[in-house]
Structure formats: C-alpha cells, structure tokens
Design a protein around this motif. Structure first.
Motif, PDB file in Angstrom:
ATOM      1  N   GLU A 195      -7.915   8.638  -2.002  1.00  0.00           N
ATOM      2  CA  GLU A 195      -7.518   9.407  -1.057  1.00  0.00           C
ATOM      3  C   GLU A 195      -6.791   8.620  -0.375  1.00  0.00           C
ATOM      4  O   GLU A 195      -7.338   7.935   0.567  1.00  0.00           O
ATOM      5  CB  GLU A 195      -9.092   9.993  -0.885  1.00  0.00           C
ATOM      6  N   CYS A 196      -5.866   9.565  -0.490  1.00  0.00           N
ATOM      7  CA  CYS A 196      -4.821   9.765   0.438  1.00  0.00           C
ATOM      8  C   CYS A 196      -4.979   9.870   2.085  1.00  0.00           C
ATOM      9  O   CYS A 196      -5.283  10.795   2.092  1.00  0.00           O
ATOM     10  CB  CYS A 196      -2.943  10.026   0.312  1.00  0.00           C
ATOM     11  N   THR A 197      -5.811   8.958   3.438  1.00  0.00           N
ATOM     12  CA  THR A 197      -5.962   9.332   4.162  1.00  0.00           C
ATOM     13  C   THR A 197      -4.771   8.583   5.309  1.00  0.00           C
ATOM     14  O   THR A 197      -4.858   8.757   6.582  1.00  0.00           O
ATOM     15  CB  THR A 197      -7.208   8.930   4.720  1.00  0.00           C
ATOM     16  N   CYS A 198      -3.264   8.675   4.884  1.00  0.00           N
ATOM     17  CA  CYS A 198      -2.105   8.117   5.671  1.00  0.00           C
ATOM     18  C   CYS A 198      -2.212   9.382   7.082  1.00  0.00           C
ATOM     19  O   CYS A 198      -2.639  10.393   7.149  1.00  0.00           O
ATOM     20  CB  CYS A 198      -0.835   8.348   4.917  1.00  0.00           C
ATOM     21  N   VAL A 199      -1.217   9.230   7.955  1.00  0.00           N
ATOM     22  CA  VAL A 199      -0.757  10.146   9.430  1.00  0.00           C
ATOM     23  C   VAL A 199       0.005  11.574   8.661  1.00  0.00           C
ATOM     24  O   VAL A 199      -1.089  12.470   9.156  1.00  0.00           O
ATOM     25  CB  VAL A 199      -0.346   9.081  10.171  1.00  0.00           C
ATOM     26  N   ALA A 200       0.551  11.565   8.196  1.00  0.00           N
ATOM     27  CA  ALA A 200       1.348  12.991   7.714  1.00  0.00           C
ATOM     28  C   ALA A 200       0.163  13.286   6.659  1.00  0.00           C
ATOM     29  O   ALA A 200       0.257  14.757   6.535  1.00  0.00           O
ATOM     30  CB  ALA A 200       1.879  11.884   5.938  1.00  0.00           C
ATOM     31  N   CYS A 201      -0.689  12.894   5.639  1.00  0.00           N
ATOM     32  CA  CYS A 201      -1.772  13.816   4.937  1.00  0.00           C
ATOM     33  C   CYS A 201      -3.306  14.151   6.422  1.00  0.00           C
ATOM     34  O   CYS A 201      -4.009  15.328   5.763  1.00  0.00           O
ATOM     35  CB  CYS A 201      -2.703  12.211   4.104  1.00  0.00           C
ATOM     36  N   THR A 202      -3.515  13.452   6.951  1.00  0.00           N
ATOM     37  CA  THR A 202      -4.033  13.519   7.880  1.00  0.00           C
ATOM     38  C   THR A 202      -4.155  14.289   9.300  1.00  0.00           C
ATOM     39  O   THR A 202      -4.657  14.573  10.349  1.00  0.00           O
ATOM     40  CB  THR A 202      -5.356  12.385   8.284  1.00  0.00           C
ATOM     41  N   GLU A 250      -0.533  18.519  -3.016  1.00  0.00           N
ATOM     42  CA  GLU A 250       0.110  17.933  -3.226  1.00  0.00           C
ATOM     43  C   GLU A 250       0.037  16.563  -4.064  1.00  0.00           C
ATOM     44  O   GLU A 250      -0.382  15.630  -4.891  1.00  0.00           O
ATOM     45  CB  GLU A 250       1.041  18.848  -4.647  1.00  0.00           C
ATOM     46  N   ARG A 251       0.196  15.749  -3.212  1.00  0.00           N
ATOM     47  CA  ARG A 251       0.170  14.613  -2.488  1.00  0.00           C
ATOM     48  C   ARG A 251      -1.163  14.033  -3.169  1.00  0.00           C
ATOM     49  O   ARG A 251      -0.738  12.946  -3.952  1.00  0.00           O
ATOM     50  CB  ARG A 251       1.264  14.430  -1.205  1.00  0.00           C
ATOM     51  N   GLN A 252      -1.566  14.883  -2.029  1.00  0.00           N
ATOM     52  CA  GLN A 252      -3.347  14.323  -2.494  1.00  0.00           C
ATOM     53  C   GLN A 252      -3.653  13.977  -4.202  1.00  0.00           C
ATOM     54  O   GLN A 252      -4.459  13.218  -4.148  1.00  0.00           O
ATOM     55  CB  GLN A 252      -4.304  14.812  -1.472  1.00  0.00           C
ATOM     56  N   GLU A 304       1.197  -1.552   0.100  1.00  0.00           N
ATOM     57  CA  GLU A 304       0.014  -0.184  -0.367  1.00  0.00           C
ATOM     58  C   GLU A 304       0.982   1.119   0.149  1.00  0.00           C
ATOM     59  O   GLU A 304       2.179   0.768   0.518  1.00  0.00           O
ATOM     60  CB  GLU A 304      -0.491  -0.590   0.852  1.00  0.00           C
ATOM     61  N   HIS A 305       0.465   2.275  -0.657  1.00  0.00           N
ATOM     62  CA  HIS A 305       0.916   3.877  -0.356  1.00  0.00           C
ATOM     63  C   HIS A 305       0.762   4.500   0.868  1.00  0.00           C
ATOM     64  O   HIS A 305      -0.013   4.330   1.757  1.00  0.00           O
ATOM     65  CB  HIS A 305       0.484   4.553  -1.808  1.00  0.00           C
ATOM     66  N   ASN A 306       1.919   4.890   1.454  1.00  0.00           N
ATOM     67  CA  ASN A 306       1.676   6.080   2.440  1.00  0.00           C
ATOM     68  C   ASN A 306       3.108   7.147   2.114  1.00  0.00           C
ATOM     69  O   ASN A 306       3.468   6.641   1.940  1.00  0.00           O
ATOM     70  CB  ASN A 306       2.679   5.250   3.981  1.00  0.00           C
ATOM     71  N   CYS A 307       2.119   8.063   2.451  1.00  0.00           N
ATOM     72  CA  CYS A 307       3.403   9.354   2.763  1.00  0.00           C
ATOM     73  C   CYS A 307       4.237   9.342   3.190  1.00  0.00           C
ATOM     74  O   CYS A 307       5.391   9.944   2.570  1.00  0.00           O
ATOM     75  CB  CYS A 307       2.473  10.605   2.274  1.00  0.00           C
ATOM     76  N   ALA A 308       3.983   8.420   4.411  1.00  0.00           N
ATOM     77  CA  ALA A 308       5.556   8.799   5.664  1.00  0.00           C
ATOM     78  C   ALA A 308       5.408   7.159   5.480  1.00  0.00           C
ATOM     79  O   ALA A 308       5.423   6.694   6.367  1.00  0.00           O
ATOM     80  CB  ALA A 308       5.214   8.561   6.268  1.00  0.00           C
TER      81      ALA A 308
HETATM   82 ZN   LIG Z   1      -0.830  10.663   2.257  1.00  0.00          ZN
END
Ligand SMILES: [Zn+2]
Ligand SMILES: [Zn+2]
Length: 453
Positions: free
Chosen positions: A239-246, A227-229, A183-187
């Motif tokens: 839609e990215c809901t990772c910790v870095a995004c939220t 921009e990442r989202q 899976e994807h995660n921004c961090a």
């Molecule tokens: Zn993210």
C-alpha cells in the motif's frame, strides 16, 4: 556515460527495514540533474522473435542477434518453441522478452546455483500466480524444469514479473538488480533512463544525505491517487503511503467549483472535495454527480476534440485526467485530422501542455516527450520559432531527468541547435522510437490527403 559511477562506486547505501525491506539512501547530497549511478542489465531480451514463433519451431532461428545456443540450457533447446509458446500464454509472463529472461536466469542457475543469489533476494508480488505458473512448467516440461526447485522457479518468475524494466531502444525488457532496490514514491526524487542495456538514475529534486532514493515504479504521473494505490497493491504487493497519496490533494481529479466561477476542486485526503479558491467543500449530491460522470467516461472516452470539449459537462475541469488522456489518445490521430486546421491543432496542444504543467509542475521524463511532440507539431504547422522554444523546453527538462551529457539529452540539444524546418526533414531526423511511428502516421495521413485531392 563511461565516467558515471556504478552502484558500488556511487554515494549510496543499501538499508534494510522490517517493513520496507531493502532500500537505498544517499550518502552525499545530490542536486537536480546529478546522475546518481548506472546499472547494466543483469539479464535482458528483446521481442525480436515474437512473429517468428508462428513461422518456425527451430531453436536457432528463435535466438536474438545478441544470443547464441549457450544463452539457453541444453535441456530447454529441443522444446524451446513449445516452452516459449506456453510461457507467453501465461498471464503472469505474457511477453516473449520476459519469457526469455526467465529462461536465461534458469540457465544461469543450472550452470551455477550461486549465480542468482542477488536476484533471489529481491521481493515480488503475485506469489500464487507465480507458483501456479512454475508448477505448470515443471509438469508440462519436466526435462527443462524439473531440476529447478519449485521455490526457485516461482521466485525467478516473480522477480522478473515485478521488477523488469522496459528497454525502449531495444524493444525488449531487462532486469537491473541495483535499480530495483530503490523504493517507490508517487512523487519521487529520482528518475531513471534506459539506453540499450544501461539504466541510469538521476536526481530530479535536491536530495539530502540520508534521504531514501525513490522512483515511480508504475510511471503514473497523471493518474488519480486511488488508481496509483490500486496499481501498487496489485503489481507490487504494498500500500503506497507516500506524501502524494496521504497528504496532498489529488490533482489528477480536477473539478469545476460549483460555488465560485474560476475555482478548481480536488479531493484532499483528510478534508474531502475542496475548492482551492473559495475553500468551500462540495456537498454529497455534487460529489455523487461528478463521480457518476467519471464512471461514465471511464467506460468510453470521447475520441474527437469536440467530444472532449462536451464531455466535461460543466463539471470536470480541463485538467481532469480523463480529459487529459482523451486528448493524449487524440494526440497522434488528432494531429492528422487537424493538420490543415492549425488553430485547432495548436489549441489542442496548448491544452495538453497546460494540463501536464499543472499536474506535474516539476521535471518529469514524460514531459520531454510531450514538448518534443509539441515541437514536431509546430514544425508541421510552419512555426519554426515556436518549435525551437518547445525543443529548448524538452532539452531543459531532459538535463534534469536524464542528465546533461547523456544520449537522449544530447539528441534534443541537436534539435534545439538545428531545428527541422519541414515535415520531410522531421521524418529524416527522427530515426527510431515513438517519434518515428508518429511521423509514419503523419506520412500516412499525408498520402490519404493526396488521395483525396
Ligand atoms: Zn503514493
Ligand atoms: Zn470555489
């Protein structure tokens, strides 16, 4: 590399979830630097024939050195040049290496309908565009494509478009079936490295049993949250809901605090634009002001070191992503222009490194590249001790992001143990990859300098 587990042998499990789809979890704990598994490209191609497309229409001449006639179905050989040319005109395909991968997958499917069963289970984005491309190909090249159901052709195009990995050392692209289950995660907690046609995944943070393994699909390590989202939504359809995004502040958007002299302001997802030091929030007028300046800079980034200095206008903090990327773009050309101004050159690289350490404090693949470049700049300026330090830092990070006993890390180890002492030696030592281009540019600037003398 031989002793590394394949996905099937590795301490990982594939899970399935109604919302997330399939993903991968750890079945044992991993420490930073542990290689989790390796994966061989299911299909890959290079860009080698790109320039030949203008010169020849001969099928056999358009084959890569690792390909032969049988790499492509008989039905596509006669119109091969026309098909490839049409495919690279399609926005959803664009690149000749990706087009070739698609044609190879179709060839496999024609040979054995079950050969793509794993590939056809993968998810992808941009369904309408993929379907449109598939329809056009079937209409324009019926002999090559009519035998492939529209739904299958759409899916092949979609999966290759969404899930391909760049193969840097081959100047091509490949599809790794296990890696794209992650899976994807921004961090993320994992990083991947490719060498030739092998990809391997390394833990970059401690990973507990049962924890999902994640990578950063878009390599957006120094990009603002919004921009990442947007990229995730456009390119991957979620839609990215990772910790870095939220939950975390958006470190890439950094502003000078209007309320205290040394404060740095970031946008916090729940609270707004808040100073890390005095904790005060920016008011609407201040927010409008910084947003307007960002918009202005997005349209045109400064292209000189002085320009970057002035662009901040007392509002943007030096860690702001627009200033960072302006400096990054200057990296090569800037180094040329400043090669006789060691102080300025060193200052520019200090800024690049300080900013990336602030925004990406952990181990990250891109940081090995920046420290490597810093080392090269230091060699050029005659600071061999400083170069050794920078190479050591790159090596240290590489041990974590790529694993200790792997080709890219061992290459850095050699540089630490035997630091190049001159620009000529740098050119000699850097065989391939981006550093090579970097050195070529430096060489060119040298010649220009000589012309001027
Ligand atoms: Zn993210
Ligand atoms: Zn403040």
């Amino acid at each position: 590399m031989e002793s590394i587990n394949t996905f099937d042998q590795a301490a990982v499990a594939t899970q399935s979830d109604a919302i997330k789809g399939r993903y991968v979890t750890a079945t044992k704990a991993f420490a930073p630097g542990d290689i989790v598994f390796k994966d061989e490209a299911f299909v890959y191609s290079t860009c080698d024939c790109e320039e030949l497309l203008d010169e020849t229409t001969d099928f056999t001449k358009l084959l890569d050195s690792n390909e032969d006639q049988t790499s492509y179905a008989r039905s596509m050989r006669k119109s091969f040049h026309k098909i490839l040319s049409a495919m690279i005109e399609m926005e959803i395909i664009s690149d000749v290496d990706r087009a070739k991968c698609i044609l190879k997958c179709i060839t496999m499917y024609i040979g054995d309908k079950n050969s793509l069963s794993n590939l056809l289970q993968l998810s992808y984005a941009n369904e309408p565009a993929c379907k449109a491309a598939a329809s056009t190909l079937r209409k324009d090249f019926p002999i090559a494509f009519q035998s492939i159901p529209l739904s299958v052709l759409t899916k092949i195009i979609g999966v290759l478009n969404t899930n391909s990995h760049e193969l840097e050392t081959l100047n091509g692209t490949g599809l790794f079936l296990s890696a794209c289950l992650m899976e994807h995660n921004c961090a993320p907690n994992c990083s991947f490295t490719t060498n030739e046609t092998t990809l391997w995944v390394t833990a970059i943070r401690p990973i507990a049993i049962g924890e999902p393994l994640s990578i950063d699909y878009g390599n957006m390590f120094y990009r603002p949250t919004s921009e990442r989202q947007a990229t995730m939504l456009e390119g991957y359809g979620f839609e990215c809901t990772c910790v870095a995004c939220t939950e975390l502040p958006d470190l890439a958007r950094a502003f000078i605090c209007p309320n205290c002299p040394s404060g740095i302001v970031h946008l916090f997802p729940k609270e707004g634009y808040k100073c890390l030091q005095c904790q005060k929030l920016m008011n609407q007028k201040q927010i409008d002001q910084v947003c307007a300046l960002e918009k202005e800079l997005q349209e045109e980034l400064p292209d000189t070191l002085e320009g970057v200095g002035q662009a901040a206008k007392g509002l943007l903090h030096q860690h702001h992503y627009l200033l960072f990327w302006a400096l990054d773009a200057l990296g090569l050309r800037g180094a040329q222009a400043l090669v006789h101004n060691v102080t300025k050159l060193a200052h520019m690289w200090d800024r690049i490194i300080t900013s990336i350490e602030y925004v990406v404090p952990g181990a990250h693949h891109e940081k090995t590249i920046y420290y490597d470049q810093l080392a090269q700049v230091r060699v050029i300026t005659g600071d061999i001790g400083g170069a050794k330090q920078a190479y050591s830092k790159a090596y240290e990070i590489s041990c974590i992001v790529s694993g200790a006993n792997t080709p890219p890390t061992l290459a850095l180890k050699e540089l630490v143990d035997d630091v190049p002492k001159s620009r000529d030696e740098l050119v000699e030592r850097y065989g391939t990859g981006h550093e090579d281009e970097y050195m070529e540019e430096m060489e060119e600037s040298d010649e220009e300098d000589e012309d001027m003398d």
